[in-house]
Design a protein around this motif. Structure first.
Motif, PDB file in Angstrom:
ATOM      1  N   ILE B 400      -1.965   8.956  11.700  1.00 28.00           N
ATOM      2  CA  ILE B 400      -1.522   7.867  10.828  1.00 28.00           C
ATOM      3  C   ILE B 400      -0.430   7.062  11.531  1.00 28.00           C
ATOM      4  CG2 ILE B 400      -0.213   7.370   8.723  1.00 28.00           C
ATOM      5  CD1 ILE B 400      -2.970   8.112   8.029  1.00 28.00           C
ATOM      6  N   HIS B 401      -0.575   5.757  11.460  1.00 29.14           N
ATOM      7  CA  HIS B 401       0.272   4.928  12.289  1.00 29.14           C
ATOM      8  C   HIS B 401       0.870   3.739  11.547  1.00 29.14           C
ATOM      9  CE1 HIS B 401       1.662   2.780  15.741  1.00 29.14           C
ATOM     10  NE2 HIS B 401       0.821   1.804  15.578  1.00 29.14           N
ATOM     11  N   TYR B 402       0.091   3.141  10.669  1.00 26.73           N
ATOM     12  CA  TYR B 402       0.519   1.889  10.043  1.00 26.73           C
ATOM     13  C   TYR B 402      -0.140   1.811   8.673  1.00 26.73           C
ATOM     14  CZ  TYR B 402       1.472  -3.122   9.610  1.00 26.73           C
ATOM     15  OH  TYR B 402       1.933  -4.354   9.192  1.00 26.73           O
ATOM     16  N   THR B 403       0.530   1.116   7.760  1.00 27.13           N
ATOM     17  CA  THR B 403      -0.067   0.956   6.444  1.00 27.13           C
ATOM     18  C   THR B 403      -0.213  -0.536   6.149  1.00 27.13           C
ATOM     19  OG1 THR B 403       2.151   1.202   5.506  1.00 27.13           O
ATOM     20  CG2 THR B 403       0.762   3.144   5.534  1.00 27.13           C
ATOM     21  N   MET B 404      -1.462  -0.942   5.939  1.00 32.62           N
ATOM     22  CA  MET B 404      -1.721  -2.368   5.680  1.00 32.62           C
ATOM     23  C   MET B 404      -1.326  -2.740   4.254  1.00 32.62           C
ATOM     24  SD  MET B 404      -3.751  -1.277   8.208  1.00 32.62           S
ATOM     25  CE  MET B 404      -5.154  -0.490   7.417  1.00 32.62           C
ATOM     26  N   GLY B 405      -1.459  -1.791   3.337  1.00 28.34           N
ATOM     27  CA  GLY B 405      -1.076  -2.059   1.956  1.00 28.34           C
ATOM     28  C   GLY B 405       0.432  -2.202   1.833  1.00 28.34           C
ATOM     29  N   GLY B 406       0.871  -2.658   0.682  1.00 20.93           N
ATOM     30  CA  GLY B 406       2.303  -2.826   0.454  1.00 20.93           C
ATOM     31  C   GLY B 406       2.525  -3.653  -0.790  1.00 20.93           C
ATOM     32  N   LEU B 407       3.749  -4.068  -1.014  1.00 17.72           N
ATOM     33  CA  LEU B 407       4.010  -4.849  -2.216  1.00 17.72           C
ATOM     34  C   LEU B 407       3.246  -6.168  -2.144  1.00 17.72           C
ATOM     35  CD1 LEU B 407       7.832  -4.218  -2.796  1.00 17.72           C
ATOM     36  CD2 LEU B 407       5.896  -3.192  -4.002  1.00 17.72           C
ATOM     37  N   TRP B 408       2.674  -6.546  -3.268  1.00  9.82           N
ATOM     38  CA  TRP B 408       1.919  -7.807  -3.339  1.00  9.82           C
ATOM     39  C   TRP B 408       2.882  -8.974  -3.186  1.00  9.82           C
ATOM     40  CZ3 TRP B 408       1.846 -12.360  -6.035  1.00  9.82           C
ATOM     41  CH2 TRP B 408       0.677 -13.136  -5.935  1.00  9.82           C
ATOM     42  N   VAL B 409       2.512  -9.942  -2.359  1.00  9.26           N
ATOM     43  CA  VAL B 409       3.301 -11.173  -2.237  1.00  9.26           C
ATOM     44  C   VAL B 409       2.376 -12.374  -2.255  1.00  9.26           C
ATOM     45  CG1 VAL B 409       5.281 -10.207  -0.968  1.00  9.26           C
ATOM     46  CG2 VAL B 409       3.266 -10.997   0.299  1.00  9.26           C
ATOM     47  N   ASP B 410       2.918 -13.511  -2.664  1.00  9.13           N
ATOM     48  CA  ASP B 410       2.154 -14.750  -2.608  1.00  9.13           C
ATOM     49  C   ASP B 410       2.340 -15.394  -1.221  1.00  9.13           C
ATOM     50  OD1 ASP B 410       4.646 -15.982  -2.602  1.00  9.13           O
ATOM     51  OD2 ASP B 410       4.586 -16.529  -4.726  1.00  9.13           O
ATOM     52  N   TYR B 411       1.831 -16.575  -1.067  1.00  9.96           N
ATOM     53  CA  TYR B 411       1.919 -17.284   0.227  1.00  9.96           C
ATOM     54  C   TYR B 411       3.372 -17.518   0.636  1.00  9.96           C
ATOM     55  CZ  TYR B 411       0.533 -20.915   3.669  1.00  9.96           C
ATOM     56  OH  TYR B 411       0.317 -21.659   4.801  1.00  9.96           O
ATOM     57  N   HIS B 412       4.273 -17.529  -0.350  1.00  8.93           N
ATOM     58  CA  HIS B 412       5.701 -17.697  -0.055  1.00  8.93           C
ATOM     59  C   HIS B 412       6.391 -16.370   0.248  1.00  8.93           C
ATOM     60  CE1 HIS B 412       5.993 -21.781  -2.405  1.00  8.93           C
ATOM     61  NE2 HIS B 412       5.007 -21.739  -1.538  1.00  8.93           N
ATOM     62  N   LEU B 413       5.620 -15.303   0.282  1.00  9.74           N
ATOM     63  CA  LEU B 413       6.122 -13.939   0.501  1.00  9.74           C
ATOM     64  C   LEU B 413       6.967 -13.436  -0.665  1.00  9.74           C
ATOM     65  CD1 LEU B 413       7.033 -14.061   4.318  1.00  9.74           C
ATOM     66  CD2 LEU B 413       4.851 -13.470   3.244  1.00  9.74           C
ATOM     67  N   GLN B 414       6.736 -14.026  -1.827  1.00 10.45           N
ATOM     68  CA  GLN B 414       7.460 -13.590  -3.015  1.00 10.45           C
ATOM     69  C   GLN B 414       6.605 -12.615  -3.809  1.00 10.45           C
ATOM     70  OE1 GLN B 414      10.460 -15.856  -5.784  1.00 10.45           O
ATOM     71  NE2 GLN B 414       8.412 -16.479  -6.303  1.00 10.45           N
TER      72      GLN B 414
END
Lengths: 267, 637
Positions: B400-414
């Motif tokens: 295991i190396h990296y996780t693509m999932g994470g907190l949801w953000v919009d195009y503004h990274l909010q």
């Protein structure tokens, strides 16, 4: 294999501290020094005792978090190896290992093997950078930099800021650490415009911190897990002398070393 | 609840440029009146804090390590992608965009990925200007190498320490701002809760890791650059301190968590050697450029590699994927390694390993060239295994190396909480279901240097921030909730160590929610995780007290969050009845054993909402649309 670990235990900065001896009967030669401490800590917790506090993070020898003295040698007996990558096969069955934290006035004790290395951050903050804000840059290939030059800069830039150089130095000098950054940036064309200012700023901060002076003993480079060459200290001295010849240090702003943690959290 | 991703309309090539023009600006004189909290000091957090400081905002940056320079970005080895096309080999912004969308198995947003590819070019310029010593040609120009999953050479690197050099660049920029007084740095300070006032993120609760004090920090906006959650598996290539706590506590306060089951298994790590193992060491993927991967043709062949003749070796990646060969993307390389080991053809004592052999490359290029390219990696391998990879093939196995999932953000990274922005690996946005090599550094720096400085300005310029301080009821409630967790952990004094729970959780996750997954296994795992979590809260032993440096207490809080996250990962993996990228469900594969997507039913982002302890999470779907890169079965044959 069997090992005796004599580990420095100290509850807090104001506690006197002492060596405590632990016997480990079943050490696997393939495990790292830190994994050996993990195993010890698991048994201590199970016995209701407090585990040995030690600093660690990446365990790949690059983050610079870990480090302690093993039998008086920073990061232990293997050259160019941090304690997280030091495997136990390098020790003999039945050996006694004396484990203690970095000892330097500029690195105040925190607990057991953990010390405060914020002095290094303050040295970088006083000039260890190129003052180029985001968005200012020209195309990456604007400056052609010969491979040899680039490689030399990279050799100096490889420093991981672990503090072994200070711990190994009989004077507790941070000349190798400071010199490494001054050399890395000063060698490259991008760092040239601030070469003088950088040397004056960083050396002034180095002198403000309670590090000792460099007397060219060379223990630092021997202990350095990244084998930063001793020449970086000459580069620092040369840059500093040239810079001070041109201008005095009047405009250099140093910051007061902070050793308290509580205060720093409430500015 | 519906999700507004704020994706720009119109042609993708000008989308970011148009968005930037539409974003409101903060008057230069007003910037210092706005305070911003940045949690994390890696490539994303560190570059954001430095850049926002340069712009004149009043920034406070927090990290749990003793110095911002230790953030785990430092361990990235191989390189950073950029569509410079310095090699004249056909690269372009569009090609990097295309490769990244395809590599992510069509589960990322096109507009985000296009912006990332566009900005990649500026990142290299910025880093060179900071003095990052990228590798160069004799003539002085920057050099490149190719990296897994790409057919062009677009990867910039600094020996095998690219992450270190990029992070030191960001760290130095950050320290410059500390010296200027625009950024205040709080090392050894861990965020333990998010303070939400009137529906907006307005601060954090932190624990001073030396004194144990809980503090309230109030600001106009909060940025998380707190990395990924790979340590839920216990054994991973992540640093030991890497954790999900900042993201998870924000999730509990209302931020949606997207695609948690998308995890990346890196194909080239040093295999596990014993029970005491505390982490796995990555060997850079760049090694696959010159190393050839093979296993014996015969099952259980215990001969040493030099005794196995060419005709009895199976170079399985070259055989199955003739056009990409050893350079197939990570998910494909990992799954194939597992498959040959499952067939009983694995090497090494445990049988969980494959050879990565450099003998042909050494013959062709000479030892000095190989040493120049990979010297430090070879040294590292030898230090750990006591074997010389110049003479004996390396043994590698996926981890295991990296996780693509994470907190949801919009195009503004909010995130879904206004005022809470999430950058780098901590968000979910750019890599879809699989990240291509050398793209993590690119995304962290893109978000921090070049995206957030614009989008956060718009948020600050268009909102009002009523005065608040530590006495605010929401702040006090957050402090009380943190104190309650800490006190509870310290009071149990049971019989098992935190690490023993973490190992057991990790084993469940690796077995059932790792390289391949089944509905049955995932259901079983959910039950096991719940039972283990219950035991944890009854029987964990956290020694010591809460008012000094207590590393067991720090770990216990993080592992408690990993239990909840692990369950959500399994729920997400169970819900996604398809195979895509790093998410491989055994029930959904092609006749040749490749991942089989189901675009008709699963072409969406799965964003999960927290509904209190013990309650099933709420699933909110953000449909994905592909106007430029037509989804197809990925083929690397």
């Amino acid at each position: 294999m069997k090992l005796t670990l004599k580990i420095w235990r100290q509850k807090s900065r104001n506690d006197k501290g002492q060596f405590v001896t632990y016997t480990m009967n079943d050490v696997n030669p393939e495990m790292s020094m830190l994994e050996c401490l993990d195993v010890l800590n698991e048994t201590l917790i199970e016995k209701g005792e407090e585990p040995v506090a030690f600093e660690h993070d990446c365990r790949e020898g690059i983050c610079g978090s870990c480090g302690f003295m093993i039998n008086g040698v920073a990061h232990g007996p293997e050259r160019a190896t941090t304690v997280c990558q030091l495997t136990m096969r390098h020790f003999k069955d039945g050996q006694e290992l004396v484990i203690e934290p970095w000892r330097a006035k500029a690195f105040p004790q925190i607990k057991d093997l953990v010390v405060d290395r914020r002095a290094f951050d303050r040295i970088i903050a006083s000039g260890g950078y190129v003052s180029i804000s985001t968005g200012n840059a020209t195309d990456g290939n604007t400056h052609l930099i010969g491979k040899d030059t680039s490689d030399r800069a990279m050799d100096a830039a490889a420093c991981i800021g672990c503090g072994a150089c200070v711990a190994a130095c009989p004077n507790a000098s941070a000349a190798l650490f400071t010199g490494a950054k001054i050399a890395h940036l000063g060698i490259l064309p991008q760092g040239k415009p601030e070469q003088d200012r950088r040397a004056r700023g960083m050396v002034a901060q180095l002198n403000t911190e309670p590090f000792g002076s460099c007397t060219n003993i060379g223990e630092c480079t021997g202990a350095c897990p990244k084998e930063i060459p001793l020449e970086v200290i000459s580069v620092m001295n040369r840059d500093y002398i040239r810079a001070s010849w041109k201008k005095r240090d009047d405009d250099v702003r140093t910051v007061r070393p902070v050793t308290d943690w509580s205060l720093s959290s409430k500015p | 609840m519906t999700l507004d991703s704020k994706l720009p309309s119109g042609p993708i090539e000008t989308a970011w440029q148009r968005t930037r023009f539409d974003l409101k600006l903060v008057n230069p004189a007003n910037k210092r009146r706005h305070s911003i909290i940045v949690v994390g000091s890696g490539l994303a957090g560190g570059s954001a804090a430095a850049t926002l400081g340069e712009l004149g905002y009043n920034v406070r940056c927090f990290c749990f390590q003793d110095s911002p320079r230790r953030a785990h970005s430092i361990a990235a080895q191989g390189g950073i992608n950029a569509a410079k096309n310095y090699q004249n080999d056909g690269d372009s912004v569009y090609r990097l965009f295309y490769d990244t969308v395809k590599g992510g198995d069509f589960r990322a947003r096109e507009a985000n990925v296009y912006r990332l590819a566009e900005i990649s070019v500026s990142i290299i310029d910025q880093c060179v200007a900071q003095g990052v010593p990228f590798a160069r040609e004799y003539g002085g120009a920057l050099t490149n190498r190719s990296f897994g999953g790409a057919q062009v050479s677009r990867t910039f690197y600094a020996r095998g320490q690219t992450g270190q050099q990029l992070l030191l660049g960001a760290y130095q920029a950050l320290e410059r701002q500390v010296h200027e007084g625009t950024v205040t740095m709080y090392p050894r300070t861990e965020m333990l809760d998010l303070i939400v006032i009137d529906g907006r993120a307005r601060g954090i609760v932190t624990r001073n890791l030396i004194t144990g004090e809980l503090d309230v920090h109030i600001a106009d906006a909060v940025i998380l650059g707190t990395g990924g959650y790979g340590n839920v598996y216990y054994l991973s290539t992540n640093a030991k301190g890497s954790n999900v706590t900042a993201s998870w506590r924000a999730h509990r306060r209302g931020a949606l968590f997207a695609n948690p089951c998308y995890t990346q298994i890196h194909p080239t790590c040093i295999p596990v050697s014993g029970d005491y193992q505390s982490k796995l060491t990555l060997m850079s993927e760049s090694l696959r450029n010159d190393g050839r991967i093979w296993v014996p043709v015969k099952k259980g062949d215990k001969r040493s590699p030099d005794q196995i003749p060419e005709s009895e070796r199976d170079y399985y990646l070259e055989r199955r994927y003739p056009s990409f060969g050893n350079l197939v993307p990570r998910d494909v390389a990992s799954r194939n390694a597992k498959a040959v080991c499952d067939e009983g053809r694995g090497v090494g004592e445990t049988g969980l390993g494959v050879y990565l052999d450099f003998s042909d490359a050494i013959k062709r290029l000479g030892r000095h060239v190989i040493s120049e390219r990979y010297g430090n990696l070879f040294d590292m391998y030898q230090r750990i295994t006591d074997e010389d990879p110049y003479k004996v093939p390396m043994r590698i196995y996926p981890a295991i190396h990296y996780t693509m999932g994470g907190l949801w953000v919009d195009y503004h990274l909010q995130s879904t909480i206004p005022g809470l922005f999430v950058l780098g690996e901590a968000n979910f946005s750019d890599h879809g279901a699989n990240r291509l090599g050398a793209s993590a550094l690119m995304q962290g720096l893109s978000d921090g240097y070049f995206v957030i400085p614009y989008t956060i300005g718009n948020y600050l310029a268009t909102n009002k921030f009523p005065k608040a301080d530590a006495s605010h009821p929401e702040a006090q409630a957050a402090v009380a909730s943190v104190r309650q967790i800490t006190d509870k952990l310290l009071s149990i004094k049971g019989h098992r160590t935190v690490d023993s729970f973490h190992r057991e959780l990790g084993k469940i996750m690796w077995d059932e929610c790792g390289m391949s997954r089944t509905a049955e296994g995932l259901k079983k795992a959910i039950g096991q995780i719940r039972a283990l979590r219950e035991e944890f809260w009854q029987n964990v032993n956290v020694p010591g007290s809460g008012d000094d440096l207590n590393q067991s207490l720090e770990k216990a809080g993080r592992v408690a969050d990993f239990f909840e996250l692990g369950e959500l990962m399994c729920i997400d993996a169970l819900e996604r009845n398809e195979s895509c990228g790093g998410h491989f469900r055994e029930e959904y594969q092609t006749a040749e054993g490749e991942a089989q997507r189901d675009d008709e039913h699963y072409s969406y982002v799965a964003a999960w909402g927290y509904r209190g302890p013990g309650n099933a999470p709420e699933l909110i779907k953000e449909p994905l649309e592909f106007d430029y890169v037509h989804p197809s079965q990925r083929s690397y044959k």
